[in-house]
Each structure stands twice: as structure tokens, then as C-alpha cells.
Design an enzyme around this catalytic site. Structure first.
Site, PDB file in Angstrom:
ATOM      1  N   HIS A 265     -26.982   2.664  47.171  1.00  0.00           N
ATOM      2  CA  HIS A 265     -25.793   1.995  47.751  1.00  0.00           C
ATOM      3  C   HIS A 265     -26.245   0.709  48.428  1.00  0.00           C
ATOM      4  O   HIS A 265     -26.782  -0.172  47.768  1.00  0.00           O
ATOM      5  CB  HIS A 265     -25.120   2.983  48.706  1.00  0.00           C
ATOM      6  CG  HIS A 265     -23.777   2.578  49.225  1.00  0.00           C
ATOM      7  ND1 HIS A 265     -23.025   1.548  48.736  1.00  0.00           N
ATOM      8  CD2 HIS A 265     -23.034   3.122  50.232  1.00  0.00           C
ATOM      9  CE1 HIS A 265     -21.901   1.463  49.405  1.00  0.00           C
ATOM     10  NE2 HIS A 265     -21.872   2.399  50.325  1.00  0.00           N
ATOM     11  N   HIS A 306     -23.159  -0.218  38.298  1.00  0.00           N
ATOM     12  CA  HIS A 306     -22.161   0.023  39.347  1.00  0.00           C
ATOM     13  C   HIS A 306     -21.265   1.175  38.919  1.00  0.00           C
ATOM     14  O   HIS A 306     -20.946   1.309  37.732  1.00  0.00           O
ATOM     15  CB  HIS A 306     -21.306  -1.233  39.572  1.00  0.00           C
ATOM     16  CG  HIS A 306     -20.591  -1.206  40.883  1.00  0.00           C
ATOM     17  ND1 HIS A 306     -19.390  -0.549  41.043  1.00  0.00           N
ATOM     18  CD2 HIS A 306     -20.921  -1.705  42.081  1.00  0.00           C
ATOM     19  CE1 HIS A 306     -19.014  -0.667  42.308  1.00  0.00           C
ATOM     20  NE2 HIS A 306     -19.913  -1.364  42.955  1.00  0.00           N
ATOM     21  N   ASP A 363     -25.808  -6.742  44.879  1.00  0.00           N
ATOM     22  CA  ASP A 363     -27.109  -6.728  45.566  1.00  0.00           C
ATOM     23  C   ASP A 363     -28.182  -7.505  44.827  1.00  0.00           C
ATOM     24  O   ASP A 363     -29.267  -7.723  45.357  1.00  0.00           O
ATOM     25  CB  ASP A 363     -27.582  -5.270  45.733  1.00  0.00           C
ATOM     26  CG  ASP A 363     -26.666  -4.525  46.672  1.00  0.00           C
ATOM     27  OD1 ASP A 363     -26.038  -3.547  46.234  1.00  0.00           O
ATOM     28  OD2 ASP A 363     -26.533  -4.962  47.821  1.00  0.00           O
TER      29      ASP A 363
HETATM   30  C1  SDX Z   1     -23.403  -0.927  45.905  1.00  0.00           C
HETATM   31  O1  SDX Z   1     -19.367   1.913  45.194  1.00  0.00           O
HETATM   32  C2  SDX Z   1     -19.445   0.674  45.586  1.00  0.00           C
HETATM   33  O2  SDX Z   1     -18.470  -0.037  45.571  1.00  0.00           O
HETATM   34  C3  SDX Z   1     -20.837   0.226  46.066  1.00  0.00           C
HETATM   35  C4  SDX Z   1     -20.972  -1.247  46.413  1.00  0.00           C
HETATM   36  C5  SDX Z   1     -20.136  -1.618  47.624  1.00  0.00           C
HETATM   37  O3  SDX Z   1     -19.855  -2.807  47.761  1.00  0.00           O
HETATM   38  O4  SDX Z   1     -19.867  -0.720  48.464  1.00  0.00           O
HETATM   39  O5  SDX Z   1     -20.593  -2.043  45.310  1.00  0.00           O
HETATM   40  C6  SDX Z   1     -22.415  -1.612  46.776  1.00  0.00           C
HETATM   41  O6  SDX Z   1     -23.818   0.160  46.238  1.00  0.00           O
HETATM   42  C7  SDX Z   1     -23.787  -1.583  44.585  1.00  0.00           C
HETATM   43  C8  SDX Z   1     -24.752  -0.675  43.758  1.00  0.00           C
HETATM   44  C9  SDX Z   1     -26.153  -0.894  44.310  1.00  0.00           C
HETATM   45  N1  SDX Z   1     -27.102   0.088  43.701  1.00  0.00           N
HETATM   46  C10 SDX Z   1     -28.059  -0.291  42.860  1.00  0.00           C
HETATM   47  O7  SDX Z   1     -28.202  -1.452  42.426  1.00  0.00           O
HETATM   48  C11 SDX Z   1     -29.038   0.832  42.507  1.00  0.00           C
HETATM   49  C12 SDX Z   1     -29.268   0.830  40.984  1.00  0.00           C
HETATM   50  N2  SDX Z   1     -28.028   1.242  40.351  1.00  0.00           N
HETATM   51  C13 SDX Z   1     -27.893   2.655  40.028  1.00  0.00           C
HETATM   52  O8  SDX Z   1     -28.485   3.555  40.865  1.00  0.00           O
HETATM   53  C14 SDX Z   1     -26.508   3.006  39.504  1.00  0.00           C
HETATM   54  O9  SDX Z   1     -26.144   2.031  38.643  1.00  0.00           O
HETATM   55  C15 SDX Z   1     -25.383   3.233  40.489  1.00  0.00           C
HETATM   56  C16 SDX Z   1     -25.711   4.289  41.472  1.00  0.00           C
HETATM   57  C17 SDX Z   1     -25.043   1.967  41.187  1.00  0.00           C
HETATM   58  C18 SDX Z   1     -24.158   3.678  39.681  1.00  0.00           C
HETATM   59  O10 SDX Z   1     -24.506   4.768  38.988  1.00  0.00           O
HETATM   60  P1  SDX Z   1     -23.370   5.613  38.157  1.00  0.00           P
HETATM   61  O11 SDX Z   1     -22.208   4.794  37.833  1.00  0.00           O
HETATM   62  O12 SDX Z   1     -23.141   6.881  38.885  1.00  0.00           O
HETATM   63  O13 SDX Z   1     -24.009   5.806  36.807  1.00  0.00           O
HETATM   64  P2  SDX Z   1     -25.153   6.819  36.490  1.00  0.00           P
HETATM   65  O14 SDX Z   1     -26.107   6.920  37.646  1.00  0.00           O
HETATM   66  O15 SDX Z   1     -24.533   8.079  36.009  1.00  0.00           O
HETATM   67  O16 SDX Z   1     -25.874   6.031  35.318  1.00  0.00           O
HETATM   68  C19 SDX Z   1     -25.210   5.926  34.038  1.00  0.00           C
HETATM   69  C20 SDX Z   1     -26.325   5.700  33.054  1.00  0.00           C
HETATM   70  C21 SDX Z   1     -27.463   6.702  33.234  1.00  0.00           C
HETATM   71  O17 SDX Z   1     -28.052   6.886  31.955  1.00  0.00           O
HETATM   72  P3  SDX Z   1     -27.582   8.233  31.122  1.00  0.00           P
HETATM   73  O18 SDX Z   1     -27.816   9.422  32.042  1.00  0.00           O
HETATM   74  O19 SDX Z   1     -26.108   8.009  30.826  1.00  0.00           O
HETATM   75  O20 SDX Z   1     -28.479   8.237  29.920  1.00  0.00           O
HETATM   76  O21 SDX Z   1     -26.898   4.395  33.279  1.00  0.00           O
HETATM   77  C22 SDX Z   1     -28.247   4.541  33.677  1.00  0.00           C
HETATM   78  C23 SDX Z   1     -28.452   5.976  34.115  1.00  0.00           C
HETATM   79  O22 SDX Z   1     -29.789   6.394  33.849  1.00  0.00           O
HETATM   80  N3  SDX Z   1     -28.437   3.601  34.795  1.00  0.00           N
HETATM   81  C24 SDX Z   1     -29.485   2.798  34.920  1.00  0.00           C
HETATM   82  C25 SDX Z   1     -29.225   2.049  36.086  1.00  0.00           C
HETATM   83  N4  SDX Z   1     -28.051   2.435  36.604  1.00  0.00           N
HETATM   84  C26 SDX Z   1     -27.563   3.403  35.808  1.00  0.00           C
HETATM   85  N5  SDX Z   1     -30.618   2.634  34.186  1.00  0.00           N
HETATM   86  C27 SDX Z   1     -31.484   1.698  34.645  1.00  0.00           C
HETATM   87  N6  SDX Z   1     -31.312   0.942  35.754  1.00  0.00           N
HETATM   88  C28 SDX Z   1     -30.186   1.087  36.497  1.00  0.00           C
HETATM   89  N7  SDX Z   1     -29.993   0.335  37.563  1.00  0.00           N
END
Ligand code: SDX
Length: 428
Positions: A265, A306, A363
Site C-alpha cells: 500500500h 493496482h 508510487d
Molecule cells: C497504493 O487501493 C488503493 O487505492 C491504493 C492506493 C491509494 O492511493 O490508496 O492507490 C495506493 O497502495 C498503490 C499500490 C502500491 N503498491 C505497489 O506498488 C506494490 C506492488 N504492487 C502489488 O503488490 C499489487 O499490484 C497490488 C497489491 C498493488 C495490487 O494487487 P492485486 O490487484 O490484488 O493483484 P494481485 O496481487 O492478485 O496480482 C494479480 C497478478 C498476480 O499474478 P497471478 O497470481 O494472477 O499469476 O499480477 C501479479 C501477481 O503476481 N502482480 C505483479 C505485481 N502486481 C501484481 N507481478 C509483478 N509485479 C507487481 N508489482
């Protein structure tokens, strides 16, 4: 307003008729409040498809990359309003008149100092304490200073708490930084703007005059705006749930700070910069993209992806422009920006990221700007929390102003043991 219904049938028998409610934008919602009576719960870990409340504050369309605060598009606000005007809009529902803005600015400016006793809380932290740990503790402790002004059912007291938090978060955040580097706390100045004041409290020292750079102040103000609110994200939902029990606003905001700290997050901007530094050079970008795609490797590209935006994060677009403006104005050639641009290019052309709709989020660029401004990495999430406080407290106030609000109490799908005989320890 429900003029449509969903019928839930189990094995061909209709067990529930559920009203479908339409908002002013976005998906319709199925009102499941009567479902418990039919003997069913819904199951939605992570709340991927669950609307937890009705809100008028922020609208996001993840597919179209739309973000609006009270109906105003984020890029208009980021480029044509300052953060304090955005705070007014989030709290009050519409853009202020000039006199309303001036009054609001005066209220916030005149609440920026903290009680002298609050400074003593910092002395209990070890010098290497993470600033987010200090923020969690000190914000929660704020409630001990306002015993007579914590009636959450009184709109005037709620608004005063909102003003105090918006005004004091920069002061407390800067205090956490100064404590971590062993420098004296700097008092706020009422002749400076919100962003100028924060930079002044962060970087000025008693030994010499500090002049705030207008370029850095403008970039800081824009970062505040781009992080101000974002619908029902994890930390905002935490604040709402904490507030639903009647907890005081300072405790609720401290809970939001704690939730935001996670690397999935708000901790992502700090993690993103650490990742860019670990990659170190454009020549290693492919190696890390490969790691991010490897299912057996827990590594993720921080700053990408996201939960809601499955196209692009409109804040990242504005942040990218600001990033280039700041580095150009400061004539900084940051190799990390080269790494970030190379990473963005590779990721946006790679089938894995395209298929999984992983685009740079808010971010991704903020860390590079903050580094250029001279903010240390461990303060990035503190700045996110400071910026998001207005969003948190606006949602808290909206929830408490809605008639019939109840304590949040999700249920579960229980999969554990049932009806076991217990044998006392002496007989086991
Ligand atoms: C913020 O909710 C909000 O509005 C948050 C926010 C706000 O203003 O409050 O926007 C701020 O938190 C932005 C997000 C910051 N986080 C990151 O940058 C951390 C990296 N991102 C991930 O951890 C992830 O993308 C999330 C947590 C942000 C979102 O994850 P989801 O939508 O729950 O998706 P998921 O974890 O289920 O991933 C879907 C797929 C997976 O692969 P499969 O299991 O489908 O094979 O995408 C892959 C994941 O492995 N994946 C990534 C990835 N993010 C998701 N693979 C590589 N790198 C990544 N960053």
C-alpha cells in the site's frame, strides 16, 4: 434508489430477492443486507467486489483511469488548485469561494503548532526508529490533548478535529524527521504556505537562514494533492472500521497510518525507490523484470500494479510530468530516473505486464521526486500519510454524519473444527 432486483436461486429455488441500487457513477450494487436472514453470507476475501458504504467523496473508474474528488478530475485539481483547496473540497463537498478558502487557510495555518508536551513523546524513541513508527505513536497520543473536544456525534467537534489533524500532520512529520537526524525541531511559520511550511520545518536549521524553493514547494504541494484521497483503499477502510466503533479521530487516523505503512500500500514508494537503487543500472532492468515474472520468486516490481486501476493510474501520469519538471528545474541527472524510465518502457511492452494490466501507479514516480527534493527514503510513506490524512478524516466524518451508521462487523466462512470433546490437560 432500487428499481431493479436480483433473484438468488439455490438448486432452482429462489431464496432471496435482492434490490439493485444505482449510484451517480460506476457499477450498480446488489444490496445483500437481507441475505443473512435467508441463511447465507457473501464471501469476498480482500473485498474485491464489495461496496462497504455509500460515499460522495471520490470516484474511481479503474478501467478508464478516472479519478475524481467530489466530481472534479484529479488532473484539474493537481494543476489548478493547491492542496489546501483540495482539502476544503474533500471535507466540504465543493470548491470554496475566495473568502471561504481564505478562512479555511487561516484556520489551518493557526493550528499548525503542537502542544509543547507532545514533543516529549519523541524522546522515548531510539534514534534509528522508523519515522512511520513515530507517526503511529504520536498521532494516536494526540487524543490525550483534546479530551473535551472528542464528541464524535458533534459535527463542529468533528470538523475541529479534522482541522487540527490536517494542520498538525506536517509539523509532527517534520518532527519525526528532525528527531531521526538529531536536529532540533523547527516551529511552523504562519507566513508560509502549507507546502513551504513543511519544507521549512524539514530543512531549516537554527544556524542559518533557509529559503524555500518555489519549485520544490510547488512539487511538494502537487504530491500532497495526488495522495489526498483514493476511495475505499485499505487504509481508508481501516479508518472507517475503527471509526465505526466510536473511537476518537486521532486513534482512527493512527490506525490508518499503520495500515498505509505496508509495502503493498503506501509503503510502496519507499520500497519502489529501494528497488530502483537495487537495480542500480539500466543494464540490469531485464534481470529484475524476469524476476517479477517468475511465479517462484516473491519479487514484485514495486510501484506497478493496482487493485482498481487496470489501465493506468491517472495520478502516475501527472506525477511523471512533475518528475521531469522537477529534475529539469533542478538540473538533476538522476540515474534512478533512467532506470525508472527503462523499467516503465520494458514493463509496458512486456506481454506479462500487459496481460496482467500492471501499469505504474502513484508510487512509481513519487519516490524519484521526493529524492530530488532531498527527502530521505524512510520519510516517503510519512509524506503519503500526511497527504492522505484529509482523505481519511473526510471519510470518517462522512460515515459519522450518515444517519443509522453502524459498527462494522464482517462475518466469515468458518472452516475449522466443530463440536470437539475437550479432555483436561491432566488426562492427556
Ligand atoms: C497504493 O487501493 C488503493 O487505492 C491504493 C492506493 C491509494 O492511493 O490508496 O492507490 C495506493 O497502495 C498503490 C499500490 C502500491 N503498491 C505497489 O506498488 C506494490 C506492488 N504492487 C502489488 O503488490 C499489487 O499490484 C497490488 C497489491 C498493488 C495490487 O494487487 P492485486 O490487484 O490484488 O493483484 P494481485 O496481487 O492478485 O496480482 C494479480 C497478478 C498476480 O499474478 P497471478 O497470481 O494472477 O499469476 O499480477 C501479479 C501477481 O503476481 N502482480 C505483479 C505485481 N502486481 C501484481 N507481478 C509483478 N509485479 C507487481 N508489482
Amino acid at each position: 434508489m432500487a428499481d431493479k432486483k436480483a433473484s438468488l436461486s439455490v438448486d432452482g429455488e429462489i431464496v432471496a430477492e435482492l434490490p439493485i441500487l444505482s449510484g451517480s457513477a460506476g457499477n450498480d450494487v446488489i444490496d445483500i443486507r437481507t441475505l443473512g436472514g435467508a441463511g447465507y453470507f457473501t464471501y469476498d476475501p480482500g473485498f474485491l467486489a464489495t461496496a462497504s458504504c455509500e460515499s460522495e467523496i471520490t470516484f474511481i473508474d479503474g478501467a478508464k483511469g478516472v479519478l475524481q474528488h467530489r466530481g472534479y478530475p484529479i488532473d484539474s485539481l493537481a494543476k489548478q488548485a493547491d492542496y489546501l483547496e483540495v482539502c476544503y473540497i474533500l471535507l466540504n463537498g465543493q470548491a470554496p469561494t475566495k473568502s471561504q478558502y481564505d478562512e479555511f487557510k487561516s484556520i489551518i495555518t493557526n493550528h499548525t503548532m503542537v502542544h509543547e508536551k507532545l514533543a516529549h513523546f519523541f524522546q522515548g524513541f531510539l534514534p534509528d526508529a522508523h519515522p512511520m513508527a513515530m507517526l503511529c505513536g504520536v498521532v494516536g497520543a494526540m487524543s490525550s490533548f483534546y479530551h473535551s473536544d472528542l464528541d464524535i456525534d458533534d459535527p463542529a467537534q468533528r470538523m475541529r478535529s479534522a482541522h487540527r489533524l490536517i494542520a498538525k500532520m506536517p509539523t509532527i512529520s517534520a518532527m519525526a524527521y528532525k528527531y531521526s537526524i538529531g536536529q532540533p525541531f523547527v516551529y511552523p511559520r504562519n507566513d508560509l504556505t502549507y507546502a513551504e511550511n513543511f519544507l521549512h520545518m524539514m530543512f531549516s536549521v537554527p544556524a542559518e537562514e533557509y529559503t524555500v524553493s518555489p519549485v520544490l514547494a510547488q512539487a511538494m504541494d502537487r504530491i500532497f494533492t495526488l495522495h489526498a484521497d483514493h476511495e475505499q483503499n485499505a487504509s481508508t477502510s481501516t479508518v472507517r472500521l475503527a471509526g465505526s466503533s466510536g473511537a476518537n479521530p486521532y486513534a482512527c487516523i493512527a490506525a490508518g497510518v499503520a495500515s498505509l505503512w505496508g509495502p503493498a500500500h503506501g509503503g510502496a514508494n519507499e520500497a519502489c525507490l529501494n528497488m530502483l537503487e537495487e537495480i542500480g543500472d539500466v543494464s540490469r532492468v531485464d534481470e529484475f523484470v524476469k524476476k517479477a515474472k517468475d511465479k517462484n520468486d516473491p519479487f514484485r516490481l514495486m510501484g506497478f500494479g493496482h487493485r482498481v486501476y487496470k489501465n493506468f493510474d491517472p495520478r502516475a501520469t501527472v506525477m511523471r510530468e512533475t518528475c521531469h519538471e522537477v529534475l529539469k528545474e533542478l538540473n538533476i541527472q538522476d540515474p534512478l530516473l533512467d532506470v525508472a524510465m527503462a523499467l516503465e518502457k520494458v514493463a509496458l511492452e512486456d506481454d506479462y505486464f500487459i496481460e496482467k494490466k500492471l501499469y505504474p501507479n502513484v508510487d512509481f514516480y513519487s519516490g524519484i521526486i521526493l529524492k530530488a527534493i532531498g527527502i530521505p527514503t524512510n520519510m516517503f510513506t510519512v509524506i503519503f500519510a500526511m497527504s492522505r490524512t484529509v482523505g481519511w478524516i473526510s471519510h470518517w466524518d462522512e460515515m459519522l454524519s450518515q444517519p443509522g451508521h453502524k459498527i462494522g462487523r464482517p462475518r466469515q466462512n468458518y472452516v475449522g473444527e466443530v463440536d470437539r470433546d475437550f479432555t483436561p490437560l491432566k488426562d492427556r
